[in-house]
Motif scaffolding. Structure first.
Motif, PDB file in Angstrom:
ATOM      1  N   ARG A   1      73.400  51.110  77.767  1.00 13.22           N
ATOM      2  CA  ARG A   1      74.738  50.518  77.098  1.00 13.22           C
ATOM      3  C   ARG A   1      74.195  49.913  75.709  1.00 13.22           C
ATOM      4  NH1 ARG A   1      77.346  45.545  80.403  1.00 13.22           N
ATOM      5  NH2 ARG A   1      75.515  44.439  79.800  1.00 13.22           N
ATOM      6  N   ASP A   2      73.181  49.306  75.534  1.00  8.95           N
ATOM      7  CA  ASP A   2      72.791  48.781  74.237  1.00  8.95           C
ATOM      8  C   ASP A   2      72.829  49.982  73.296  1.00  8.95           C
ATOM      9  OD1 ASP A   2      72.721  46.201  75.287  1.00  8.95           O
ATOM     10  OD2 ASP A   2      70.320  46.269  75.457  1.00  8.95           O
ATOM     11  N   LEU A   3      72.390  50.915  73.526  1.00  6.96           N
ATOM     12  CA  LEU A   3      72.301  52.259  72.697  1.00  6.96           C
ATOM     13  C   LEU A   3      73.719  52.794  72.345  1.00  6.96           C
ATOM     14  CD1 LEU A   3      69.368  54.033  74.400  1.00  6.96           C
ATOM     15  CD2 LEU A   3      69.216  53.019  71.859  1.00  6.96           C
ATOM     16  N   LEU A   4      74.548  52.781  73.409  1.00  8.31           N
ATOM     17  CA  LEU A   4      75.871  53.193  73.027  1.00  8.31           C
ATOM     18  C   LEU A   4      76.633  52.078  72.380  1.00  8.31           C
ATOM     19  CD1 LEU A   4      76.738  54.551  76.704  1.00  8.31           C
ATOM     20  CD2 LEU A   4      76.281  55.844  74.610  1.00  8.31           C
ATOM     21  N   ARG A   5      76.345  50.833  72.399  1.00  8.52           N
ATOM     22  CA  ARG A   5      76.879  49.878  71.519  1.00  8.52           C
ATOM     23  C   ARG A   5      76.508  50.158  70.256  1.00  8.52           C
ATOM     24  NH1 ARG A   5      76.508  44.599  75.465  1.00  8.52           N
ATOM     25  NH2 ARG A   5      78.519  44.697  76.228  1.00  8.52           N
ATOM     26  N   THR A   6      75.246  50.384  69.982  1.00 12.19           N
ATOM     27  CA  THR A   6      74.511  50.691  68.585  1.00 12.19           C
ATOM     28  C   THR A   6      75.531  52.021  68.073  1.00 12.19           C
ATOM     29  OG1 THR A   6      72.408  49.855  69.132  1.00 12.19           O
ATOM     30  CG2 THR A   6      72.590  51.646  67.502  1.00 12.19           C
ATOM     31  N   ALA A   7      75.546  52.954  68.645  1.00 15.12           N
ATOM     32  CA  ALA A   7      76.337  54.104  68.559  1.00 15.12           C
ATOM     33  C   ALA A   7      77.470  53.960  68.074  1.00 15.12           C
ATOM     34  CB  ALA A   7      76.369  55.256  69.520  1.00 15.12           C
ATOM     35  N   ALA A   8      78.202  52.931  68.694  1.00 20.06           N
ATOM     36  CA  ALA A   8      79.554  52.485  68.633  1.00 20.06           C
ATOM     37  C   ALA A   8      79.837  51.848  67.167  1.00 20.06           C
ATOM     38  CB  ALA A   8      80.192  51.599  69.548  1.00 20.06           C
ATOM     39  N   GLY A   9      78.842  51.058  66.820  1.00 20.80           N
ATOM     40  CA  GLY A   9      78.832  50.482  65.544  1.00 20.80           C
ATOM     41  C   GLY A   9      78.462  51.395  64.610  1.00 20.80           C
ATOM     42  N   ALA A  10      77.718  52.519  64.617  1.00 16.19           N
ATOM     43  CA  ALA A  10      77.337  53.417  63.643  1.00 16.19           C
ATOM     44  C   ALA A  10      78.569  54.459  63.498  1.00 16.19           C
ATOM     45  CB  ALA A  10      76.112  54.092  64.040  1.00 16.19           C
TER      46      ALA A  10
ATOM     47  N   ARG B   1      82.598  58.226  56.476  1.00 14.81           N
ATOM     48  CA  ARG B   1      82.475  57.023  57.450  1.00 14.81           C
ATOM     49  C   ARG B   1      81.495  56.921  58.413  1.00 14.81           C
ATOM     50  NH1 ARG B   1      88.410  56.263  59.956  1.00 14.81           N
ATOM     51  NH2 ARG B   1      87.346  54.488  60.768  1.00 14.81           N
ATOM     52  N   GLY B   2      81.069  55.678  58.590  1.00 13.53           N
ATOM     53  CA  GLY B   2      80.044  55.464  59.639  1.00 13.53           C
ATOM     54  C   GLY B   2      78.654  55.788  59.319  1.00 13.53           C
ATOM     55  N   SER B   3      77.766  55.933  60.177  1.00 19.12           N
ATOM     56  CA  SER B   3      76.370  56.205  59.864  1.00 19.12           C
ATOM     57  C   SER B   3      75.763  57.238  60.777  1.00 19.12           C
ATOM     58  CB  SER B   3      75.482  54.961  59.808  1.00 19.12           C
ATOM     59  OG  SER B   3      73.857  55.325  59.738  1.00 19.12           O
ATOM     60  N   PRO B   4      76.116  58.556  60.309  1.00 20.88           N
ATOM     61  CA  PRO B   4      75.542  59.650  61.076  1.00 20.88           C
ATOM     62  C   PRO B   4      74.290  59.617  61.564  1.00 20.88           C
ATOM     63  CG  PRO B   4      77.221  60.556  59.603  1.00 20.88           C
ATOM     64  CD  PRO B   4      76.813  58.867  59.300  1.00 20.88           C
ATOM     65  N   PRO B   5      73.067  59.372  61.010  1.00 20.68           N
ATOM     66  CA  PRO B   5      71.898  59.105  61.570  1.00 20.68           C
ATOM     67  C   PRO B   5      71.723  58.228  62.298  1.00 20.68           C
ATOM     68  CG  PRO B   5      71.834  59.332  58.872  1.00 20.68           C
ATOM     69  CD  PRO B   5      73.242  58.930  59.571  1.00 20.68           C
ATOM     70  N   VAL B   6      72.089  56.919  62.217  1.00 16.05           N
ATOM     71  CA  VAL B   6      71.988  55.946  63.147  1.00 16.05           C
ATOM     72  C   VAL B   6      72.491  56.257  64.701  1.00 16.05           C
ATOM     73  CG1 VAL B   6      72.356  53.475  63.984  1.00 16.05           C
ATOM     74  CG2 VAL B   6      71.783  54.133  61.689  1.00 16.05           C
ATOM     75  N   PHE B   7      73.706  56.787  64.243  1.00 21.01           N
ATOM     76  CA  PHE B   7      74.769  57.315  65.724  1.00 21.01           C
ATOM     77  C   PHE B   7      74.028  58.429  66.457  1.00 21.01           C
ATOM     78  CE2 PHE B   7      77.683  60.352  67.493  1.00 21.01           C
ATOM     79  CZ  PHE B   7      78.553  59.302  68.358  1.00 21.01           C
ATOM     80  N   TRP B   8      73.465  59.531  65.682  1.00 24.00           N
ATOM     81  CA  TRP B   8      72.949  60.528  66.665  1.00 24.00           C
ATOM     82  C   TRP B   8      71.666  60.052  67.078  1.00 24.00           C
ATOM     83  CZ3 TRP B   8      76.402  63.371  68.724  1.00 24.00           C
ATOM     84  CH2 TRP B   8      77.620  63.902  67.673  1.00 24.00           C
ATOM     85  N   ALA B   9      70.843  59.300  66.374  1.00 23.24           N
ATOM     86  CA  ALA B   9      69.759  58.538  66.950  1.00 23.24           C
ATOM     87  C   ALA B   9      70.036  57.988  68.260  1.00 23.24           C
ATOM     88  CB  ALA B   9      68.748  57.841  66.017  1.00 23.24           C
ATOM     89  N   ALA B  10      70.915  57.061  68.268  1.00 21.84           N
ATOM     90  CA  ALA B  10      71.234  56.144  69.384  1.00 21.84           C
ATOM     91  C   ALA B  10      71.646  57.103  70.523  1.00 21.84           C
ATOM     92  CB  ALA B  10      72.206  54.998  69.142  1.00 21.84           C
ATOM     93  N   MET B  11      72.629  57.811  70.359  1.00 24.59           N
ATOM     94  CA  MET B  11      72.949  58.881  71.173  1.00 24.59           C
ATOM     95  C   MET B  11      72.111  59.763  71.902  1.00 24.59           C
ATOM     96  SD  MET B  11      76.353  58.461  71.817  1.00 24.59           S
ATOM     97  CE  MET B  11      77.037  60.319  72.435  1.00 24.59           C
ATOM     98  N   THR B  12      71.249  60.234  71.293  1.00 25.23           N
ATOM     99  CA  THR B  12      70.055  61.079  71.762  1.00 25.23           C
ATOM    100  C   THR B  12      69.112  60.378  72.540  1.00 25.23           C
ATOM    101  OG1 THR B  12      69.611  62.609  69.601  1.00 25.23           O
ATOM    102  CG2 THR B  12      67.930  62.396  71.095  1.00 25.23           C
ATOM    103  N   ALA B  13      68.889  58.899  72.253  1.00 25.84           N
ATOM    104  CA  ALA B  13      68.172  58.317  72.966  1.00 25.84           C
ATOM    105  C   ALA B  13      68.724  57.651  74.283  1.00 25.84           C
ATOM    106  CB  ALA B  13      67.620  56.894  72.353  1.00 25.84           C
TER     107      ALA B  13
END
Length: 200
Positions: A102-111, A144-156
């Motif tokens: 859930r924490d990783l998905l929240r990070t992804a949501a923010g990114a 918009r957003g931060s693709p690198p942070v998003f996809w890293a969090a999503m992968t994890a």
């Protein structure tokens, strides 16, 4: 309150109605129309769902000012408003493994730059796979957003979900591969951009 019904009796009745398959929204509308005591009915439905009393009381305080916008006979409309406002939602207590996801998905949501309001309910009820699969279809446009942070969090998050024995394993694995592909493409692009100035 009409019929002399107390909170305890309404909680028991709400539990029976919920057990019979009715939604919190429907149970509230039915009890509220019959008793006329909307506040007690909000509490009764929340308590019947298993919401702690302090939390139920806080939810009631938050929505009580809105009651004046509805008239007797509009209980269905009020019930819809309460459901849309997540008054009758039950927050799921997650295990440590799930909290990490859930924490990783929240990070992804923010990114990602946020998410539809409807997904808030999924976060609260712990529908982590649904959120992951929804986010995996994300397309970034207009910078918009931060693709690198998003996809890293999503992968994890995807790797943690895929490590579990689950009926939707194939779907999760396919989405994880998409996340890995996106993360790798971004990493390669960043690597090329870092090398370009030196080559000139």
């Amino acid at each position: 309150m009409s019929h002399g019904e107390g909170e305890g009796a309404l909680v028991l009745e709400a539990q029976e109605m919920l057990a019979a398959g009715q939604s919190g929204e429907k149970v509230f509308a039915e009890l509220a129309a019959r008793t006329g005591d909307w506040g007690v009915c909000v509490l009764a439905v929340c308590l019947a769902l298993g919401v702690p009393r302090a939390d139920a009381a806080a939810r009631l305080r938050e929505v009580e000012p809105v009651f004046s916008e509805f008239a007797v006979g509009e209980e269905d409309d009020l019930a819809y408003y309460l459901e849309f406002g997540h008054v009758f939602i039950v927050d799921r207590v997650l295990e440590e493994h799930e909290e990490r996801i859930r924490d990783l998905l929240r990070t992804a949501a923010g990114a990602r730059g946020g998410f539809p309001a409807g997904l808030l309910a999924w976060f609260r009820t712990g529908e982590l796979t649904k959120i992951f699969l929804y986010f995996a279809e994300t397309r970034f446009r207009n910078g918009r957003g931060s693709p690198p942070v998003f996809w890293a969090a999503m992968t994890a998050a995807g790797e943690l979900l895929a490590s579990q024995d689950r009926p939707d394993h194939e779907e999760v694995t396919a989405a994880l591969e998409r996340c890995r592909t996106q993360a790798a493409a971004i990493s390669a692009k960043q690597h090329r951009q870092r090398r370009t100035p030196a080559a000139e």
